[in-house]
Design an enzyme around this catalytic site. Sequence first.
Site, mmCIF file in Angstrom:
data_model
loop_
_atom_site.group_PDB
_atom_site.id
_atom_site.type_symbol
_atom_site.label_atom_id
_atom_site.label_comp_id
_atom_site.label_asym_id
_atom_site.label_seq_id
_atom_site.Cartn_x
_atom_site.Cartn_y
_atom_site.Cartn_z
ATOM 1 N N LEU A 1 11.894 6.940 -5.180
ATOM 2 C CA LEU A 1 10.551 6.956 -4.597
ATOM 3 C C LEU A 1 10.412 5.819 -3.596
ATOM 4 O O LEU A 1 10.813 4.688 -3.855
ATOM 5 C CB LEU A 1 9.489 6.810 -5.690
ATOM 6 C CG LEU A 1 9.405 7.941 -6.699
ATOM 7 C CD1 LEU A 1 8.147 7.771 -7.552
ATOM 8 C CD2 LEU A 1 9.388 9.302 -6.022
ATOM 9 N N SER A 2 9.831 6.148 -2.443
ATOM 10 C CA SER A 2 9.617 5.156 -1.390
ATOM 11 C C SER A 2 8.467 5.643 -0.521
ATOM 12 O O SER A 2 8.342 6.846 -0.268
ATOM 13 C CB SER A 2 10.883 5.031 -0.538
ATOM 14 O OG SER A 2 10.578 4.394 0.683
ATOM 15 N N GLY B 272 0.817 -1.207 0.000
ATOM 16 C CA GLY B 272 0.000 0.000 0.000
ATOM 17 C C GLY B 272 0.848 1.252 0.000
ATOM 18 O O GLY B 272 2.030 1.217 -0.343
ATOM 19 N N HIS C 127 2.559 4.818 -4.774
ATOM 20 C CA HIS C 127 3.124 6.028 -5.377
ATOM 21 C C HIS C 127 3.526 5.698 -6.811
ATOM 22 O O HIS C 127 3.227 4.594 -7.313
ATOM 23 C CB HIS C 127 4.309 6.544 -4.557
ATOM 24 C CG HIS C 127 5.342 5.499 -4.248
ATOM 25 N ND1 HIS C 127 6.087 4.880 -5.227
ATOM 26 C CD2 HIS C 127 5.729 4.955 -3.074
ATOM 27 C CE1 HIS C 127 6.907 4.013 -4.670
ATOM 28 N NE2 HIS C 127 6.707 4.029 -3.357
ATOM 29 N N GLY D 194 9.913 -3.959 -7.973
ATOM 30 C CA GLY D 194 10.768 -2.823 -8.309
ATOM 31 C C GLY D 194 12.231 -3.097 -7.999
ATOM 32 O O GLY D 194 12.557 -3.775 -7.015
ATOM 33 N N HIS E 289 4.968 2.293 -7.678
ATOM 34 C CA HIS E 289 4.003 1.190 -7.839
ATOM 35 C C HIS E 289 3.270 1.324 -9.172
ATOM 36 O O HIS E 289 2.974 0.336 -9.844
ATOM 37 C CB HIS E 289 2.980 1.197 -6.695
ATOM 38 C CG HIS E 289 3.592 1.019 -5.337
ATOM 39 N ND1 HIS E 289 3.708 2.056 -4.436
ATOM 40 C CD2 HIS E 289 4.142 -0.069 -4.743
ATOM 41 C CE1 HIS E 289 4.287 1.610 -3.335
ATOM 42 N NE2 HIS E 289 4.575 0.334 -3.490
#
Length: 279
Positions: A185-186, A31, A34, A148, A37
């Site tokens: 991104l994380s 979940g 961002h 990823g 995903h």
Amino acid sequence: MRVVKRLDEWRALAEGLRRGGRTVGLVPTMGALHAGHRALIDAARRRGDAVVVTLFVNPRQFDDPADLARYPRTPAADLVLALEAGADLLVEPTAEAMWPRGDRSVTVSAGDLARRFEGRDRPGHFDGVASVVAKLFVVTGPCRAYFGEKDYQQLCVVRALAADLGFDVEVVGVPLQRDPDGLALSSRNARLSPTGRARALGLSRALAAAAAEVAPASALGERMRVVMEDAGVEVAYAEVVDPATLAPLDDAAAGPARALVAGVVEGVRLIDNGPVEVG
Ligand code: PAF
């Protein structure tokens, strides 16, 4: 897009998609979705898969209960992103459905790839990941599964899991996504203050510095450590390894390699990685 919580429905719907001639593209997530995903969903759609997104914050991969409690949860926004991205099925199982026997559940040991880096600093983490991913594979059935490259060690562990245990799953690695300033991104980035975010850029700058030169593995590792420390990152590791086995490289090694970095900023653990050349 269908939204389901029950494992039997999820299993039946995936089976139905396959019977209808579709390849199932599994996008496992915890979940807080961002653009990273979204890139996984896009990759699955580009290959024509029927996309099954799972959304489950897996307690068994957290060694620190406080880290689990702080993990961002944005279910309403996740639903919108998955829908807009064109997912066919969103699965939100409960912890009871996934792990009916809780901490007593059978565990998959992630093997040698899991003992270093994130595995060394987060005991049991990759066993928790391997256990939940094995379950996702079993319930979904034959599929392509998208992970990823941001979690590079996880990708290697999942590839080994699929190969060693013989899952009928093609594991697809998707390049990591960065903000324009370079920060990978994380979901954890949301916990950084503006100052912390600026310090966190030390990770991507370290990788860029290592990618800009060809040098022995230990020299590149040292270079990355200095860049991260100068930026104010508490360094967990900064190393250059074999891209497939994650084995350490000695200074005689030459050719393509992978640089892995991790550090803590404002109590938030961050990781990043990228290709480098040693020689
Ligand atoms: O990368 C993640 O978000 C998780 O580790 C995964 C693969 C969904 C397993 O819980």
